[in-house]
Design an enzyme around this catalytic site. Structure first.
Site, PDB file in Angstrom:
ATOM      1  N   LYS A   1      68.441 -70.845  -2.094  1.00 22.34           N
ATOM      2  CA  LYS A   1      69.380 -71.978  -2.070  1.00 22.34           C
ATOM      3  C   LYS A   1      68.950 -73.004  -1.030  1.00 22.34           C
ATOM      4  O   LYS A   1      68.222 -72.697  -0.079  1.00 22.34           O
ATOM      5  CB  LYS A   1      70.807 -71.525  -1.787  1.00 22.34           C
ATOM      6  CG  LYS A   1      71.034 -70.820  -0.440  1.00 22.34           C
ATOM      7  CD  LYS A   1      71.346 -71.711   0.748  1.00 22.34           C
ATOM      8  CE  LYS A   1      71.440 -70.921   2.047  1.00 22.34           C
ATOM      9  NZ  LYS A   1      71.279 -71.645   3.261  1.00 22.34           N
TER      10      LYS A   1
ATOM     11  N   ASP B   1      76.681 -65.888   2.520  1.00 23.70           N
ATOM     12  CA  ASP B   1      75.896 -66.602   1.501  1.00 23.70           C
ATOM     13  C   ASP B   1      75.686 -65.772   0.234  1.00 23.70           C
ATOM     14  O   ASP B   1      75.140 -66.278  -0.749  1.00 23.70           O
ATOM     15  CB  ASP B   1      74.500 -66.957   2.048  1.00 23.70           C
ATOM     16  CG  ASP B   1      74.542 -68.098   3.058  1.00 23.70           C
ATOM     17  OD1 ASP B   1      75.613 -68.706   3.229  1.00 23.70           O
ATOM     18  OD2 ASP B   1      73.486 -68.376   3.655  1.00 23.70           O
TER      19      ASP B   1
HETATM   20  P1  ATP Z   1      70.404 -67.726   5.499  1.00 23.06           P
HETATM   21  O1  ATP Z   1      69.866 -68.929   4.833  1.00 23.06           O
HETATM   22  O2  ATP Z   1      71.390 -66.954   4.633  1.00 23.06           O
HETATM   23  O3  ATP Z   1      70.877 -67.931   6.894  1.00 23.06           O
HETATM   24  P2  ATP Z   1      67.701 -66.914   5.919  1.00 23.06           P
HETATM   25  O4  ATP Z   1      67.063 -67.374   4.652  1.00 23.06           O
HETATM   26  O5  ATP Z   1      67.518 -67.757   7.122  1.00 23.06           O
HETATM   27  O6  ATP Z   1      69.234 -66.652   5.643  1.00 23.06           O
HETATM   28  P3  ATP Z   1      66.803 -64.252   5.414  1.00 23.06           P
HETATM   29  O7  ATP Z   1      65.493 -64.401   4.738  1.00 23.06           O
HETATM   30  O8  ATP Z   1      67.961 -63.924   4.559  1.00 23.06           O
HETATM   31  O9  ATP Z   1      67.152 -65.516   6.290  1.00 23.06           O
HETATM   32  O10 ATP Z   1      66.596 -63.152   6.551  1.00 23.06           O
HETATM   33  C1  ATP Z   1      67.273 -63.142   7.771  1.00 23.06           C
HETATM   34  C2  ATP Z   1      67.052 -61.771   8.401  1.00 23.06           C
HETATM   35  O11 ATP Z   1      67.742 -60.810   7.620  1.00 23.06           O
HETATM   36  C3  ATP Z   1      65.596 -61.325   8.403  1.00 23.06           C
HETATM   37  O12 ATP Z   1      64.952 -61.685   9.573  1.00 23.06           O
HETATM   38  C4  ATP Z   1      65.702 -59.816   8.225  1.00 23.06           C
HETATM   39  O13 ATP Z   1      65.664 -59.165   9.461  1.00 23.06           O
HETATM   40  C5  ATP Z   1      67.061 -59.568   7.612  1.00 23.06           C
HETATM   41  N1  ATP Z   1      67.030 -59.079   6.203  1.00 23.06           N
HETATM   42  C6  ATP Z   1      67.819 -58.130   5.696  1.00 23.06           C
HETATM   43  N2  ATP Z   1      67.576 -57.925   4.388  1.00 23.06           N
HETATM   44  C7  ATP Z   1      66.594 -58.782   4.043  1.00 23.06           C
HETATM   45  C8  ATP Z   1      65.931 -59.026   2.812  1.00 23.06           C
HETATM   46  N3  ATP Z   1      66.198 -58.355   1.697  1.00 23.06           N
HETATM   47  N4  ATP Z   1      65.005 -59.999   2.806  1.00 23.06           N
HETATM   48  C9  ATP Z   1      64.739 -60.682   3.938  1.00 23.06           C
HETATM   49  N5  ATP Z   1      65.323 -60.465   5.122  1.00 23.06           N
HETATM   50  C10 ATP Z   1      66.256 -59.519   5.185  1.00 23.06           C
END
Ligand code: ATP
Length: 297
Positions: free
Chosen positions: A10, A137
């Site tokens: 997203k 989210d």
């Molecule tokens: P958001 O946009 O919802 O804030 P994000 O895209 O910044 O999230 P994610 O890729 O969802 O961040 O990952 C954030 C943290 O969540 C990672 O550093 C990891 O430690 C943890 N995590 C838990 N499950 C997962 C997964 N399936 N894939 C990636 N990271 C995960």
């Protein structure tokens, strides 16, 4: 037997953030747009719960029970009184800790995939309820398209979208922690009067009309100053994208991925090429929006 689903990333077309509440959370007005960058989640019957992950960022994904996909399987199994023994494989294309809700996508994907594998046949409302338990989210990753999130972002109302929007995403080296970005937001907001978060009427109208220029003028992210404060080099990426011909650029969610709205698919290609050679980011991807939510393959 296995089940595979595809789940989109997203971008936040608007992320309005209110003052920290007494419980530490922030009220949000969050305009989510699902974009055509996908993880694929495959679940297969196994002797015990385990998670594997493949893809360029796979090394940064936790493979234990903190993985949102594993948590989704555990919550669903717990509610239906069955064992969570399943092998979850994530083919990861969404950047990790990039502000594109990759973990949330895997949580929603694993939930739908396990529901199909186990024949639990949870209702849509129950699936959405489990998603909200997993993270703010996650419900949006399930539904996809476009939606306004209020409360902590988890109360969703679907939005009409009247056309296709073309985006270019610049991935940065390393992630940014979402809680750290909110803490920086709070620090920068100290002593100021933070307004109530409200969705922009202009932005909602632009989405409904499919009007790219109007959407470009209305994009906003209240977390951007905090992300730039923690990662000043993102200002160079934003400048490079605008110089490359993007209509507008902003930090995606809590960053550090930056998102650029462009006029059309051709422009996406040329902006992406110029960003790639700008030396201001690790990699570049193009994707269009809106994309559907979790889809069984
Ligand atoms: P958001 O946009 O919802 O804030 P994000 O895209 O910044 O999230 P994610 O890729 O969802 O961040 O990952 C954030 C943290 O969540 C990672 O550093 C990891 O430690 C943890 N995590 C838990 N499950 C997962 C997964 N399936 N894939 C990636 N990271 C995960």
């Amino acid at each position: 037997m296995s089940v595979t689903v595809r789940v989109p990333a997203k971008v936040n077309a608007q992320l309005a953030v209110g003052a920290a509440r007494p419980d530490g959370f922030h009220d949000l007005a969050n305009v989510f747009l699902a974009v055509g960058l996908y993880d694929e989640v495959t679940v297969t019957e196994a002797d015990e719960l385990r998670v594997t992950c493949a893809g360029p960022d796979a090394g940064e994904v936790p493979l234990d029970r903190t993985n949102l996909a594993a948590r989704a399987a555990l919550v669903l199994a717990g509610r239906y009184g069955r064992s969570p023994d399943v092998h979850i494989h994530i083919a990861k294309d969404i950047p990790v800790a990039g502000g594109m809700a990759g973990g949330s996508a895997d949580g929603a994907g694993a939930l739908v995939a396990c529901d199909a594998l186990w024949g639990t046949n949870a209702s849509r409302d129950e699936l959405l309820d489990i998603c909200a338990e997993l993270g703010s989210d996650v419900p949006f990753s399930l539904v996809g398209g476009a939606a306004l999130g209020t409360g902590r972002g988890e109360k969703l109302s679907p939005l009409e979208v009247g056309g296709t929007f073309h985006w270019v995403f610049a991935m940065a080296d390393g992630g940014l922690s979402t809680p750290a970005v909110f803490r920086e937001f709070d620090r920068l907001a100290e002593g100021t009067d933070v307004p109530e978060p409200v969705a922009s009427e202009d932005l909602l109208a632009a989405l409904e009309k499919g009007d790219t220029a109007a959407l470009a003028a209305a994009l906003s992210n209240d977390l951007q100053p905090a992300a730039l404060s923690l990662r000043p080099s993102l200002a160079d990426t934003l400048a490079a994208g605008r110089e490359a011909g993007a209509l507008a650029g902003l930090v995606s969610g809590s960053g550090p991925t930056t998102a650029f709205l462009v006029a059309d698919a051709e422009s996406a290609y040329s902006v992406a090429e110029r960003l790639r050679t700008s030396g201001t980011c690790r990699s570049v991807r193009t994707a269009s929006a809106p994309a559907p939510g979790v889809t069984l393959l």
